[in-house]
Design a protein around this motif. Structure first.
Motif, PDB file in Angstrom:
ATOM      1  N   THR A  79       0.775  -1.115  -0.023  1.00 47.12           N
ATOM      2  CA  THR A  79      -0.070  -0.214   0.192  1.00 47.12           C
ATOM      3  C   THR A  79       0.856   1.419  -0.030  1.00 47.12           C
ATOM      4  N   ILE A  80       0.357   2.423  -0.721  1.00 45.16           N
ATOM      5  CA  ILE A  80       1.358   3.428  -1.040  1.00 45.16           C
ATOM      6  C   ILE A  80       0.543   4.423  -0.303  1.00 45.16           C
ATOM      7  N   GLY A  81       0.965   5.033   0.746  1.00 48.12           N
ATOM      8  CA  GLY A  81       0.589   5.992   1.363  1.00 48.12           C
ATOM      9  C   GLY A  81       1.098   7.380   0.982  1.00 48.12           C
ATOM     10  N   GLN A  82       0.540   8.334   0.215  1.00 48.66           N
ATOM     11  CA  GLN A  82       1.230   9.223  -0.670  1.00 48.66           C
ATOM     12  C   GLN A  82       0.838  10.618   0.096  1.00 48.66           C
ATOM     13  N   GLY A  83       1.770  11.605   0.271  1.00 48.22           N
ATOM     14  CA  GLY A  83       1.453  12.955   0.768  1.00 48.22           C
ATOM     15  C   GLY A  83       1.019  13.615  -0.583  1.00 48.22           C
ATOM     16  N   GLY A 101       2.005  -2.909  -9.655  1.00 48.35           N
ATOM     17  CA  GLY A 101       1.438  -3.869  -8.968  1.00 48.35           C
ATOM     18  C   GLY A 101       0.955  -3.135  -7.418  1.00 48.35           C
ATOM     19  N   ALA A 102       0.819  -2.209  -7.175  1.00 52.04           N
ATOM     20  CA  ALA A 102       0.103  -1.653  -5.929  1.00 52.04           C
ATOM     21  C   ALA A 102      -0.954  -2.352  -5.470  1.00 52.04           C
ATOM     22  N   TYR A 103      -1.234  -2.745  -4.320  1.00 54.32           N
ATOM     23  CA  TYR A 103      -2.500  -3.164  -3.745  1.00 54.32           C
ATOM     24  C   TYR A 103      -3.495  -2.124  -3.390  1.00 54.32           C
ATOM     25  N   SER A 104      -3.179  -1.073  -2.743  1.00 54.58           N
ATOM     26  CA  SER A 104      -3.825   0.027  -2.672  1.00 54.58           C
ATOM     27  C   SER A 104      -3.121   1.357  -2.334  1.00 54.58           C
ATOM     28  N   PHE A 105      -4.073   2.389  -2.251  1.00 51.82           N
ATOM     29  CA  PHE A 105      -3.444   3.768  -2.002  1.00 51.82           C
ATOM     30  C   PHE A 105      -4.026   4.368  -1.039  1.00 51.82           C
ATOM     31  N   PHE A 106      -3.378   5.469  -0.405  1.00 56.75           N
ATOM     32  CA  PHE A 106      -4.435   6.241   0.011  1.00 56.75           C
ATOM     33  C   PHE A 106      -3.347   7.864   0.646  1.00 56.75           C
ATOM     34  N   PRO A 107      -4.105   8.665  -0.126  1.00 60.75           N
ATOM     35  CA  PRO A 107      -3.292  10.057  -0.026  1.00 60.75           C
ATOM     36  C   PRO A 107      -3.841  10.613   1.522  1.00 60.75           C
ATOM     37  N   PHE A 108      -2.625  11.477   1.852  1.00 61.32           N
ATOM     38  CA  PHE A 108      -2.792  12.194   3.262  1.00 61.32           C
ATOM     39  C   PHE A 108      -1.999  13.263   3.247  1.00 61.32           C
ATOM     40  N   VAL A 194       3.933   1.816   2.975  1.00 61.61           N
ATOM     41  CA  VAL A 194       4.993   2.711   2.916  1.00 61.61           C
ATOM     42  C   VAL A 194       4.572   4.059   2.860  1.00 61.61           C
ATOM     43  N   LEU A 195       4.949   5.343   3.546  1.00 64.99           N
ATOM     44  CA  LEU A 195       4.609   6.368   3.661  1.00 64.99           C
ATOM     45  C   LEU A 195       5.467   7.365   2.644  1.00 64.99           C
ATOM     46  N   ILE A 196       5.143   7.946   1.934  1.00 63.51           N
ATOM     47  CA  ILE A 196       5.933   8.907   0.905  1.00 63.51           C
ATOM     48  C   ILE A 196       5.582  10.352   1.164  1.00 63.51           C
ATOM     49  N   GLY A 197       6.379  11.227   1.438  1.00 61.62           N
ATOM     50  CA  GLY A 197       6.028  12.641   1.737  1.00 61.62           C
ATOM     51  C   GLY A 197       5.665  13.594   0.355  1.00 61.62           C
TER      52      GLY A 197
END
Length: 252
Positions: A79-83, A101-108, A194-197
């Protein structure tokens, strides 16, 4: 062969029903005919080869010819947590992340996030973003349709980490673990957040907060990556770590 996604309740053992924008695409864009074959996935891993049997203004019916056994998904769920980035960068991140191949995403939103979405803008953005994910999943022949969650706060992003077996925050610091070392500790069936700023990255205070919640600061290599490139590095590393092994095993 063209691929489409349908809701699981429209995906049955012997027949399938396609609704929404895909009806227009099949009938008017692809100019399909009765008897043509397509691929249909339920977004949760099941895929069928199907034959078109009827058209109407609101739906397309197809009969299942065979269920397919596909190996197109990463053995781990990433899962990509994307700033939230500026401009249209999020569209690129979602499109390429889905292809990789990402399973899910959530913006933050975080301390250095510039983009602010009100409720009306957020709804429109999510609609467009989910369409981009769906089209990318169809193009790359995914069997799983990645989930795109609504934007959350940084605090909520940290709280979400409890649902994963491994959690990391992309932040370069002395002695940082590499993303490769994290992946080496994982096994098939594990999950990784993984959180990405955003463009300005994370503040040191945010990294401390993340560490207090169990997030591991990780390096994404010796070069400085743009926010829209970082997730692709993570997913490419996961593919190399797990799919290289799977490919070698099949050849053996």
């Amino acid at each position: 062969m063209q691929r489409y996604f349908v809701e699981p309740h429209l995906f049955h053992e012997h027949e399938l029903t396609i609704i929404g924008d895909d009806v227009h695409h099949i009938v008017n864009v692809m100019r399909a005919r009765i008897g043509d074959e397509i691929l249909v996935s339920d977004g949760a891993g099941r895929t069928a080869r199907a034959r078109l049997v009827s058209f109407s203004a609101k739906e397309v019916q197809a009969e299942v010819i065979e269920m397919l056994q596909e190996e197109r998904e990463l053995p781990i769920r990433v899962t990509i947590g994307q700033g939230m980035p500026k401009g249209e960068k999020m569209e690129w991140i979602l499109q390429k992340g889905t292809e990789l191949g990402a399973y899910s995403f959530f913006p933050f939103s975080s301390e250095r996030t510039i983009v602010k979405l009100d409720a009306k803008k957020e709804a429109k953005k999510l609609e467009r973003w989910r369409k981009i994910v769906k089209e990318a999943a169809e193009q790359s022949h995914r069997a799983v349709l990645p989930e795109l969650l609504a934007p959350v706060s940084f605090r909520e992003a940290l709280a979400a980490g409890q649902a994963y077996t491994h959690v990391a925050i992309a932040y370069e610091k002395e002695g940082s673990t590499t993303i490769h070392e994290v992946l080496e500790q994982m096994a098939a069936g594990d999950s990784l957040l993984v959180l990405i700023g955003p463009e300005g990255g994370f503040s040191p205070e945010e990294v401390v907060q993340a560490e207090n919640k169990g997030f591991l600061p990780v390096s994404l290599g010796p070069r400085i990556l743009r926010t829209e490139t970082a997730s692709q590095y993570v997913l490419a590393a996961a593919s190399y770590q797990f799919e290289r092994k799977a490919s070698s095993h099949r050849k053996g």
